[in-house]
Design a protein around this motif. Structure first.
Motif, PDB file in Angstrom:
ATOM      1  N   GLU A  83       6.577  -2.857  -2.366  1.00 61.03           N
ATOM      2  CA  GLU A  83       6.358  -4.206  -2.902  1.00 61.03           C
ATOM      3  C   GLU A  83       4.888  -4.384  -3.235  1.00 61.03           C
ATOM      4  N   GLY A  84       4.606  -4.984  -4.362  1.00 59.68           N
ATOM      5  CA  GLY A  84       3.245  -5.372  -4.705  1.00 59.68           C
ATOM      6  C   GLY A  84       3.258  -6.802  -5.198  1.00 59.68           C
ATOM      7  N   LEU A  85       2.846  -7.739  -4.354  1.00 57.65           N
ATOM      8  CA  LEU A  85       2.920  -9.160  -4.712  1.00 57.65           C
ATOM      9  C   LEU A  85       1.745  -9.620  -5.564  1.00 57.65           C
ATOM     10  N   ARG A  86       0.719  -8.759  -5.663  1.00 61.24           N
ATOM     11  CA  ARG A  86      -0.394  -9.100  -6.524  1.00 61.24           C
ATOM     12  C   ARG A  86      -1.136  -7.823  -6.878  1.00 61.24           C
ATOM     13  N   LEU A  87      -1.650  -7.756  -8.105  1.00 53.61           N
ATOM     14  CA  LEU A  87      -2.448  -6.607  -8.483  1.00 53.61           C
ATOM     15  C   LEU A  87      -3.703  -6.549  -7.627  1.00 53.61           C
ATOM     16  N   ARG A  88      -4.090  -5.334  -7.240  1.00 53.18           N
ATOM     17  CA  ARG A  88      -5.282  -5.192  -6.411  1.00 53.18           C
ATOM     18  C   ARG A  88      -6.533  -5.505  -7.233  1.00 53.18           C
ATOM     19  N   GLU A  89      -7.490  -6.121  -6.549  1.00 58.52           N
ATOM     20  CA  GLU A  89      -8.772  -6.448  -7.158  1.00 58.52           C
ATOM     21  C   GLU A  89      -9.894  -6.000  -6.236  1.00 58.52           C
ATOM     22  N   VAL A  90     -11.034  -5.734  -6.836  1.00 61.72           N
ATOM     23  CA  VAL A  90     -12.250  -5.434  -6.090  1.00 61.72           C
ATOM     24  C   VAL A  90     -13.360  -6.300  -6.671  1.00 61.72           C
ATOM     25  N   ASP A  91     -13.928  -7.153  -5.819  1.00 57.68           N
ATOM     26  CA  ASP A  91     -14.974  -8.075  -6.265  1.00 57.68           C
ATOM     27  C   ASP A  91     -14.544  -8.874  -7.495  1.00 57.68           C
ATOM     28  N   GLY A  92     -13.284  -9.312  -7.487  1.00 59.06           N
ATOM     29  CA  GLY A  92     -12.791 -10.164  -8.557  1.00 59.06           C
ATOM     30  C   GLY A  92     -12.348  -9.443  -9.801  1.00 59.06           C
ATOM     31  N   GLN A  93     -12.433  -8.126  -9.834  1.00 59.97           N
ATOM     32  CA  GLN A  93     -12.025  -7.366 -11.006  1.00 59.97           C
ATOM     33  C   GLN A  93     -10.732  -6.611 -10.718  1.00 59.97           C
ATOM     34  N   ILE A  94      -9.815  -6.611 -11.696  1.00 66.74           N
ATOM     35  CA  ILE A  94      -8.560  -5.893 -11.528  1.00 66.74           C
ATOM     36  C   ILE A  94      -8.847  -4.414 -11.325  1.00 66.74           C
ATOM     37  N   HIS A  95      -8.222  -3.841 -10.305  1.00 74.56           N
ATOM     38  CA  HIS A  95      -8.357  -2.405 -10.035  1.00 74.56           C
ATOM     39  C   HIS A  95      -7.341  -1.691 -10.927  1.00 74.56           C
ATOM     40  N   ASP A  96      -7.758  -1.349 -12.157  1.00 74.37           N
ATOM     41  CA  ASP A  96      -6.809  -0.903 -13.170  1.00 74.37           C
ATOM     42  C   ASP A  96      -6.525   0.594 -13.120  1.00 74.37           C
ATOM     43  N   LEU A  97      -6.847   1.248 -12.007  1.00 71.73           N
ATOM     44  CA  LEU A  97      -6.527   2.667 -11.841  1.00 71.73           C
ATOM     45  C   LEU A  97      -5.195   2.861 -11.130  1.00 71.73           C
TER      46      LEU A  97
END
Length: 461
Positions: free
Chosen positions: A64-78
């Protein structure tokens, strides 16, 4: 703790159980390889589930992923992301599979028991008793921001809510008697009078008053899975779960220590010490170490390595050379306020010192260091070698099986099913056919906990 005497085999007749874990949000699935397929194409979900069923796996398990991961407010698009709702996807797979269990990761923090219990019961009925529920909790504000209540739940309360949630869900599932539906065409009532009970519950987390709408499946309840590794999580599993996932499946002694600890906790709450199936998550690579290295380089790309190291150092390293040396700067020790999708280490200075020492000694680049010192996952070897290894694990009580994470979708299970499964069958540690129809039967589990009397518990122990 190591068991080396070949005559000291505590479980000579034990059978290995396999599940397949289709992950939620992750960077371990190799998405950049030309052989990689879409992570949201229904055909690929179907291919993985049907391949696992051909390999006589116990369960197909959705993360399950309820939200895309972010780092310092930026989407972790990897990361790979984009999973459909688990119960919706599993209901579709129920129509194209016959035996394999279907396990949904569903969160107790951001759901309500009356709704989720009904949806899981629906999946259990549609699949004719093949449903499972991986009970997970979330306490961070980062995930909570996607929900009306936000990050309202303190860390200490998450298992309290989960336990009360599960209590209500089980009451809902138990509200219909086994023979509640009239069997005769000429019966005066569709349901036997008094066979469906109202569920009333008032507690710290929930206030429920409802008439449940669905009868039970042939397995009684969906099978309960849990993955907490803290002391609190292990106690929760000992009190409530049928199966526990873990990260203790690579090293035999570590796996055995985890299993022995769980058995002590089971006995402490009055359950038999074989009442909980232990399925560590793992990656299985059929081949030589060169294949493993190639896979790790695909999983930990230069950008991913810099992102992981950046979390450790507390710095933006995106402009650095991943194949160069480790950063010379000291790590920034920042308080983790729970708002990040990827957690920072509370005090990274000791970890950075260890990384530098080992990188210098081995002449590793930053990327090589991340691969060598990051999470170690999985087993690599020939089918015969792995079959011998897994037979030792299960016969000596270190595991009951593994929840396999394919590194490639949709074909990542093919070698395991075609090469490893026959080797395990030759050693007598893997089924040669399904002998039951429900997930509870596949896992050789007893009836649900709420269906056991005190006498049953004593007899099982």
């Amino acid at each position: 703790m190591t068991r080396t005497d070949p005559l000291d085999v505590p479980r000579p007749d034990a059978r290995l159980h396999f599940g397949v874990f289709f992950q939620g949000v992750n960077h371990w699935t190799v998405w950049s390889d030309p052989a990689s397929g879409s992570q949201i194409d229904p055909a690929n979900f179907r291919h993985v589930a049907q391949t696992a069923e051909r390999g006589l796996f116990d369960a197909f398990f959705l993360g399950e992923g309820l939200r895309l991961r972010e780092v310092d407010g930026q989407i972790h698009d990897l990361d790979v992301a984009g999973r459909p709702d688990a119960i919706t996807q599993l209901a579709a797979l129920a129509a194209v599979t016959d035996r394999i269990g279907l396990v949904s990761t569903s969160n107790t923090t951001f759901n309500e028991p009356a709704d989720l219990a009904r949806r899981l019961s629906g999946l259990d009925l549609l699949s004719e008793g093949r449903a499972g529920w991986n009970v997970v909790t979330t306490d961070n504000a980062w995930t909570g921001a996607n929900f009306r209540r936000g990050g309202y739940l303190d860390h200490a309360d998450r298992y309290r809510r989960a336990e009360e949630f599960l209590t209500v869900a089980r009451a809902i599932w138990d509200s219909w008697e086994d023979a509640a539906v009239s069997g005769a065409a000429g019966a005066p009532h569709w349901a036997v009078p008094g066979a469906v009970r109202q569920v009333r519950h008032q507690g710290a987390q929930f206030d429920v008053d409802l008439a449940p709408t669905l009868p039970r499946s042939g397995q009684g309840h969906p099978v309960i899975f849990q993955a907490g590794d803290s002391g609190e999580g292990r106690d929760f599993a000992a009190r409530n779960a049928d199966v526990i996932f873990s990260a203790h499946g690579n090293d035999f002694d570590d796996a055995l220590a985890f299993a022995d600890d769980l058995r002590r906790r089971l006995r402490a709450v009055g359950r038999p010490d074989d009442d909980l199936r232990i399925l560590p998550g793992t990656e299985i690579i059929i081949g030589a170490t060169e294949k493993k290295r190639w896979i790790r380089l695909q999983q930990v790309t230069p950008a991913t390595a810099l992102g992981i190291a950046g979390l450790l150092w507390g710095l933006d390293l995106s402009g650095r050379d991943a194949d160069g040396p480790l950063p010379k700067e000291d790590p920034v020790v920042a308080e983790n306020d729970g708002s990040f999708g990827a957690r920072r280490i509370a005090d990274p200075r000791q970890v950075v010192a260890e990384w530098r020492e080992k990188a210098d000694a081995n002449r590793w680049s930053l990327r090589e260091t991340v691969i060598a010192l990051g999470p170690q996952r999985g087993h690599v070897g020939t089918p015969a070698g792995l079959a011998d290894k897994f037979a030792h694990f299960v016969r000596h009580g270190a595991v009951d099986g593994f929840n396999v994470t394919p590194y490639l979708i949709p074909d990542g299970l093919d070698d395991i099913v075609d090469l490893l499964v026959p080797a395990l069958q030759e050693r007598g540690v893997y089924r040669t056919d399904y002998t039951g129809t429900t997930l509870r039967e596949h896992l050789a589990l007893r009836e649900p906990l709420t269906h056991r009397t005190t006498t049953d518990r004593r007899r099982a122990g």
